[in-house]
Design an enzyme around this catalytic site. Structure first.
Site, PDB file in Angstrom:
ATOM      1  N   ASP A  74      -4.738 -12.648   4.197  1.00  0.00           N
ATOM      2  CA  ASP A  74      -6.015 -12.060   4.631  1.00  0.00           C
ATOM      3  C   ASP A  74      -7.156 -12.342   3.659  1.00  0.00           C
ATOM      4  O   ASP A  74      -8.299 -11.961   3.911  1.00  0.00           O
ATOM      5  CB  ASP A  74      -5.883 -10.551   4.913  1.00  0.00           C
ATOM      6  CG  ASP A  74      -5.231  -9.782   3.779  1.00  0.00           C
ATOM      7  OD1 ASP A  74      -5.040 -10.353   2.689  1.00  0.00           O
ATOM      8  OD2 ASP A  74      -4.905  -8.594   3.999  1.00  0.00           O
ATOM      9  N   ASP A 119      -3.587 -10.949  -2.140  1.00  0.00           N
ATOM     10  CA  ASP A 119      -3.999 -10.374  -0.860  1.00  0.00           C
ATOM     11  C   ASP A 119      -5.457  -9.895  -1.003  1.00  0.00           C
ATOM     12  O   ASP A 119      -5.889  -9.528  -2.100  1.00  0.00           O
ATOM     13  CB  ASP A 119      -3.069  -9.180  -0.576  1.00  0.00           C
ATOM     14  CG  ASP A 119      -3.194  -8.578   0.812  1.00  0.00           C
ATOM     15  OD1 ASP A 119      -2.270  -8.782   1.609  1.00  0.00           O
ATOM     16  OD2 ASP A 119      -4.204  -7.887   1.076  1.00  0.00           O
ATOM     17  N   HIS A 178      -6.677  -7.200  -0.098  1.00  0.00           N
ATOM     18  CA  HIS A 178      -6.700  -5.775  -0.446  1.00  0.00           C
ATOM     19  C   HIS A 178      -6.018  -5.530  -1.798  1.00  0.00           C
ATOM     20  O   HIS A 178      -5.033  -6.197  -2.125  1.00  0.00           O
ATOM     21  CB  HIS A 178      -5.973  -4.957   0.635  1.00  0.00           C
ATOM     22  CG  HIS A 178      -6.531  -5.129   2.017  1.00  0.00           C
ATOM     23  ND1 HIS A 178      -6.016  -6.060   2.907  1.00  0.00           N
ATOM     24  CD2 HIS A 178      -7.554  -4.508   2.649  1.00  0.00           C
ATOM     25  CE1 HIS A 178      -6.708  -5.988   4.046  1.00  0.00           C
ATOM     26  NE2 HIS A 178      -7.646  -5.061   3.911  1.00  0.00           N
ATOM     27  N   HIS A 198       0.802  -1.233   0.000  1.00  0.00           N
ATOM     28  CA  HIS A 198       0.000   0.000   0.000  1.00  0.00           C
ATOM     29  C   HIS A 198       0.835   1.284   0.000  1.00  0.00           C
ATOM     30  O   HIS A 198       0.332   2.336  -0.385  1.00  0.00           O
ATOM     31  CB  HIS A 198      -0.930   0.032   1.216  1.00  0.00           C
ATOM     32  CG  HIS A 198      -1.972  -1.040   1.213  1.00  0.00           C
ATOM     33  ND1 HIS A 198      -2.823  -1.245   0.148  1.00  0.00           N
ATOM     34  CD2 HIS A 198      -2.283  -1.993   2.137  1.00  0.00           C
ATOM     35  CE1 HIS A 198      -3.629  -2.272   0.430  1.00  0.00           C
ATOM     36  NE2 HIS A 198      -3.318  -2.743   1.618  1.00  0.00           N
TER      37      HIS A 198
HETATM   38 ZN   LIG Z   1      -4.262  -7.147   2.855  1.00  0.00          ZN
END
Ligand SMILES: [Zn+2]
Length: 314
Positions: free
Chosen positions: A253, A165, A167, A128
């Site tokens: 995740d 992931d 995200h 990120h």
């Molecule tokens: Zn994540």
């Protein structure tokens, strides 16, 4: 047994990249993975490598000097947030995050030197962070640094970045969205339902790079069957793109039961991705495959998801 072809990075300096006071990205994640790795005795088939510290000029391959200086300053006191409230600073943060990045670039060196074909670092994949700011528990973006390092050090342009992931890997995507040489494919929970709220199907790159990126948002509670149904898109994308080096961000995740996401994969999806990428790497790029742990906040899922990836790499 065949000679050891896969390296693993473990050590306290990596475990130290963790936020305090009950933050989901805590320092225990490293040991949750390591304990399961040892329990399954996978370490016997791996080359064990110690964490390596990246120099500031290596971090500067991706990040701005002002931001590197800011992280260094905040790291001395451990006070304050680096972003709007997700990423608190802690003392020693600068050294810890330089170990995350340094281990990844050391893995690249080892692979390029032919010491091993594949590598995995559990505390890595901080996807990120942007070039000039932290975001979503990520201080320095080792994925972005890896891409820039492969180009600067080895002249490798066609890097493939694959992200499973939960995200969206926004820090990588937006840093390279106008770069036609970066192969980018990302399976993630629909941005309308999860941080960072990006990664829609129509986001395929900009300018020269329009149509070159693959974002695959999935509805919450997507399971292994959904994963299996979309994975061939990534295989076809890589077969056409012919990468010279493959990076896998395999955040745990996206496995069912994570406390901050809503996906429902099992570790079988992670194993499938790793096995498939291993085969593609063998076909197109002399086996060069680097796995980065990424997110994951359910410690049982970290243990099962990442050992599944390592097992597939072995
Ligand atoms: Zn994540």
């Amino acid at each position: 047994m065949a000679s050891k072809e896969t390296a693993i990075y473990l050590g306290q300096e990596l475990a130290d990249y963790g936020f305090k006071d009950g933050h989901p990205f805590g320092p225990q994640r490293h040991d949750s993975f390591k304990d399961e790795l040892l329990r399954q005795q996978l370490d016997r088939q791996l080359l064990l490598r110690k964490p390596v510290l990246a120099s500031p000029d290596r971090i500067a391959l991706f990040h701005t000097d002002d931001y590197i200086e800011k992280v260094s300053d905040y790291s001395k006191t451990g006070h304050g947030y680096l972003d709007c409230g997700d990423t608190p600073s802690f003392t020693g943060m600068f050294e810890a995050t330089c170990h995350v990045a340094g281990s990844v670039t050391d893995a690249i060196d080892g692979i390029m030197a032919g010491e091993f074909r594949r590598a995995f670092s559990p505390i890595a994949g901080l996807h990120h962070a942007r070039r000039d700011i932290a975001a979503g528990f990520c201080v320095f973006n080792d994925c972005g640094i890896a891409i820039e390092y492969l180009r600067a050090q080895y002249g490798i342009k066609r890097v493939a970045y694959i992200d499973i992931d939960a995200h969206h890997g926004d820090g990588v995507f937006y840093s390279f969205e106008d770069d036609p040489d970066l192969l980018f494919a990302d399976i993630h929970q629909d941005g309308r339902t999860l941080y960072p709220g990006t990664g829609f199907e129509q986001e395929t790159g900009k300018g020269n790079a329009e149509g070159t990126k693959l974002n695959i948002p999935l509805p919450p509670f997507s399971d292994d069957a959904v994963f299996q149904s979309v994975w061939p898109l990534i295989e076809a994308y890589l077969e056409a793109g012919k990468p010279e080096f493959i990076l896998l961000q395999c955040g745990a995740d996206s496995i069912e039961g994570d406390p901050i996401t809503n996906m429902a994969f099992s570790p079988a999806s992670h194993a499938h991705a790793a096995k498939s990428l291993r085969e593609i790497a063998d076909r197109h790029c002399e086996g060069r495959l680097l796995g980065m742990g990424g997110g994951g906040y359910n410690h049982d899922n970290i243990a099962r998801g990442w050992t599944a990836v390592v097992d597939a790499m072995i």
